[in-house]
Design a protein around this motif. Structure first.
Motif, PDB file in Angstrom:
ATOM      1  N   UNK A 292     -49.506  31.513  29.596  1.00  0.00           N
ATOM      2  CA  UNK A 292     -49.264  32.112  28.280  1.00  0.00           C
ATOM      3  C   UNK A 292     -47.801  32.568  28.158  1.00  0.00           C
ATOM      4  N   UNK A 293     -47.304  33.230  29.195  1.00  0.00           N
ATOM      5  CA  UNK A 293     -45.920  33.708  29.191  1.00  0.00           C
ATOM      6  C   UNK A 293     -44.955  32.537  29.069  1.00  0.00           C
ATOM      7  N   UNK A 294     -45.209  31.478  29.801  1.00  0.00           N
ATOM      8  CA  UNK A 294     -44.300  30.316  29.778  1.00  0.00           C
ATOM      9  C   UNK A 294     -44.246  29.647  28.406  1.00  0.00           C
ATOM     10  N   UNK A 295     -45.283  29.852  27.601  1.00  0.00           N
ATOM     11  CA  UNK A 295     -45.310  29.251  26.258  1.00  0.00           C
ATOM     12  C   UNK A 295     -44.674  30.152  25.197  1.00  0.00           C
ATOM     13  N   UNK A 296     -44.359  31.388  25.543  1.00  0.00           N
ATOM     14  CA  UNK A 296     -43.797  32.319  24.555  1.00  0.00           C
ATOM     15  C   UNK A 296     -42.358  31.917  24.238  1.00  0.00           C
TER      16      UNK A 296
ATOM     17  N   UNK B  76     -37.322  43.613  28.062  1.00  0.00           N
ATOM     18  CA  UNK B  76     -38.195  43.356  29.200  1.00  0.00           C
ATOM     19  C   UNK B  76     -37.512  42.428  30.198  1.00  0.00           C
ATOM     20  N   UNK B  77     -37.591  42.821  31.457  1.00  0.00           N
ATOM     21  CA  UNK B  77     -37.169  41.950  32.557  1.00  0.00           C
ATOM     22  C   UNK B  77     -38.392  41.792  33.445  1.00  0.00           C
ATOM     23  N   UNK B  78     -38.801  40.559  33.693  1.00  0.00           N
ATOM     24  CA  UNK B  78     -39.974  40.336  34.544  1.00  0.00           C
ATOM     25  C   UNK B  78     -39.708  39.184  35.492  1.00  0.00           C
ATOM     26  N   UNK B  79     -40.364  39.242  36.639  1.00  0.00           N
ATOM     27  CA  UNK B  79     -40.303  38.111  37.559  1.00  0.00           C
ATOM     28  C   UNK B  79     -41.668  37.453  37.570  1.00  0.00           C
ATOM     29  N   UNK B  80     -41.634  36.145  37.696  1.00  0.00           N
ATOM     30  CA  UNK B  80     -42.847  35.338  37.601  1.00  0.00           C
ATOM     31  C   UNK B  80     -42.993  34.469  38.844  1.00  0.00           C
TER      32      UNK B  80
ATOM     33  N   UNK C 173     -33.998  42.975  20.562  1.00  0.00           N
ATOM     34  CA  UNK C 173     -34.475  43.187  21.922  1.00  0.00           C
ATOM     35  C   UNK C 173     -34.340  41.873  22.676  1.00  0.00           C
ATOM     36  N   UNK C 174     -34.425  41.966  23.991  1.00  0.00           N
ATOM     37  CA  UNK C 174     -34.319  40.772  24.832  1.00  0.00           C
ATOM     38  C   UNK C 174     -35.421  40.802  25.878  1.00  0.00           C
ATOM     39  N   UNK C 175     -36.015  39.646  26.085  1.00  0.00           N
ATOM     40  CA  UNK C 175     -37.030  39.484  27.127  1.00  0.00           C
ATOM     41  C   UNK C 175     -36.548  38.387  28.063  1.00  0.00           C
ATOM     42  N   UNK C 176     -36.496  38.731  29.357  1.00  0.00           N
ATOM     43  CA  UNK C 176     -36.010  37.785  30.352  1.00  0.00           C
ATOM     44  C   UNK C 176     -37.094  37.569  31.402  1.00  0.00           C
ATOM     45  N   UNK C 177     -37.422  36.314  31.644  1.00  0.00           N
ATOM     46  CA  UNK C 177     -38.371  35.935  32.688  1.00  0.00           C
ATOM     47  C   UNK C 177     -37.613  35.273  33.820  1.00  0.00           C
ATOM     48  N   UNK C 178     -37.721  35.832  35.011  1.00  0.00           N
ATOM     49  CA  UNK C 178     -37.007  35.316  36.183  1.00  0.00           C
ATOM     50  C   UNK C 178     -38.024  34.662  37.107  1.00  0.00           C
ATOM     51  N   UNK C 179     -37.799  33.390  37.414  1.00  0.00           N
ATOM     52  CA  UNK C 179     -38.697  32.707  38.341  1.00  0.00           C
ATOM     53  C   UNK C 179     -37.891  32.203  39.535  1.00  0.00           C
TER      54      UNK C 179
ATOM     55  N   UNK D 177     -40.050  33.808  22.670  1.00  0.00           N
ATOM     56  CA  UNK D 177     -39.049  34.877  22.592  1.00  0.00           C
ATOM     57  C   UNK D 177     -38.599  35.350  23.977  1.00  0.00           C
ATOM     58  N   UNK D 178     -38.903  34.560  25.006  1.00  0.00           N
ATOM     59  CA  UNK D 178     -38.505  34.905  26.368  1.00  0.00           C
ATOM     60  C   UNK D 178     -37.452  33.914  26.852  1.00  0.00           C
ATOM     61  N   UNK D 179     -36.384  34.432  27.421  1.00  0.00           N
ATOM     62  CA  UNK D 179     -35.353  33.587  28.034  1.00  0.00           C
ATOM     63  C   UNK D 179     -35.679  33.468  29.517  1.00  0.00           C
ATOM     64  N   UNK D 180     -35.858  32.253  29.972  1.00  0.00           N
ATOM     65  CA  UNK D 180     -36.244  32.010  31.366  1.00  0.00           C
ATOM     66  C   UNK D 180     -35.037  31.624  32.208  1.00  0.00           C
ATOM     67  N   UNK D 181     -34.949  32.252  33.376  1.00  0.00           N
ATOM     68  CA  UNK D 181     -33.884  31.964  34.333  1.00  0.00           C
ATOM     69  C   UNK D 181     -34.531  31.693  35.687  1.00  0.00           C
ATOM     70  N   UNK D 182     -33.921  30.800  36.457  1.00  0.00           N
ATOM     71  CA  UNK D 182     -34.448  30.531  37.792  1.00  0.00           C
ATOM     72  C   UNK D 182     -33.453  30.995  38.842  1.00  0.00           C
ATOM     73  N   UNK D 183     -33.951  31.799  39.776  1.00  0.00           N
ATOM     74  CA  UNK D 183     -33.133  32.280  40.887  1.00  0.00           C
ATOM     75  C   UNK D 183     -33.236  31.269  42.022  1.00  0.00           C
ATOM     76  N   UNK D 184     -32.087  30.910  42.562  1.00  0.00           N
ATOM     77  CA  UNK D 184     -32.036  30.019  43.723  1.00  0.00           C
ATOM     78  C   UNK D 184     -31.139  30.656  44.773  1.00  0.00           C
ATOM     79  N   UNK D 185     -31.160  30.105  45.958  1.00  0.00           N
ATOM     80  CA  UNK D 185     -30.284  30.595  47.027  1.00  0.00           C
ATOM     81  C   UNK D 185     -28.824  30.489  46.589  1.00  0.00           C
TER      82      UNK D 185
END
Length: 178
Positions: free
Chosen positions: A143-147, A128-132, A2-8, A149-157
């Motif tokens: 808590x999420x930022x310390x997990x 899971x795909x989530x925005x933070x 499975x994949x978990x993605x956090x988008x900030x 198993x989540x791949x974090x990506x940052x959206x920019x202009x």
């Protein structure tokens, strides 16, 4: 697997737009469920609408016109929308291929039921795909930022137009490894 993605990203960077495009690109191959928090716009932002990804049911989550003890900036927040539509959408999403949670931010943190459900989902072996909210320091976001198993990506202009395709590629590569 499975994949978990956090988008900030900072407010207005396009997090929700990215997630909506990802849903559009994946909906033919996978089942998706969860929530989208989208702006209500007139000449300016009037508030936020909560949308169930599966059923497209909508409700006003926050508005300048809502009188509530829960406030985020100039908006009153209707916690019942999160407790009812939000939690129901997340419950149903647990049976889908991919869970979408847009957004985990200040408004959403006001609902204890919603926070409990998000915590439950975070510890499931589900896609899971989530925005933070990038700036918030609330305990759940910390808590999420310390997990790990989540791949974090940052959206920019600069990257917001290519980000949906990058996310879709990540998801398909992971899910096709099964």
């Amino acid at each position: 697997m499975y994949i978990k993605i956090g988008i900030s990203g900072v407010p207005g960077s396009g997090k929700t737009t990215v997630v909506k495009k990802v849903i559009e690109l994946l909906k033919e191959e996978y089942t998706l469920g969860g929530i989208i928090t989208d702006e209500i716009r007139g000449d300016e932002r009037e508030g936020f609408m909560l949308i169930d990804v599966s059923t497209l049911e909508t409700a006003v989550l926050a508005s300048k016109n809502i009188q509530s003890r829960y406030r985020v900036g100039k908006y009153g927040v209707d916690i019942r929308v999160l407790d009812d539509l939000g939690v129901k959408a997340l419950d149903e999403a647990m049976n889908k291929d991919i869970i979408v949670i847009d957004e985990i931010g200040k408004m959403e943190m006001e609902s204890k039921k919603f926070v409990e459900r998000v915590r439950e989902i975070l510890h499931m072996e589900k896609n899971l795909i989530m925005t933070l909210n990038k700036k918030s320091r609330n305990p759940l976001l910390q808590e999420i930022r310390r997990m790990d198993d989540i791949r974090f990506l940052e959206v920019t202009v600069v990257n917001r137009n290519v980000m949906p395709y990058k996310i879709v590629d990540m998801i398909k590569n992971e899910l096709n490894r099964k």
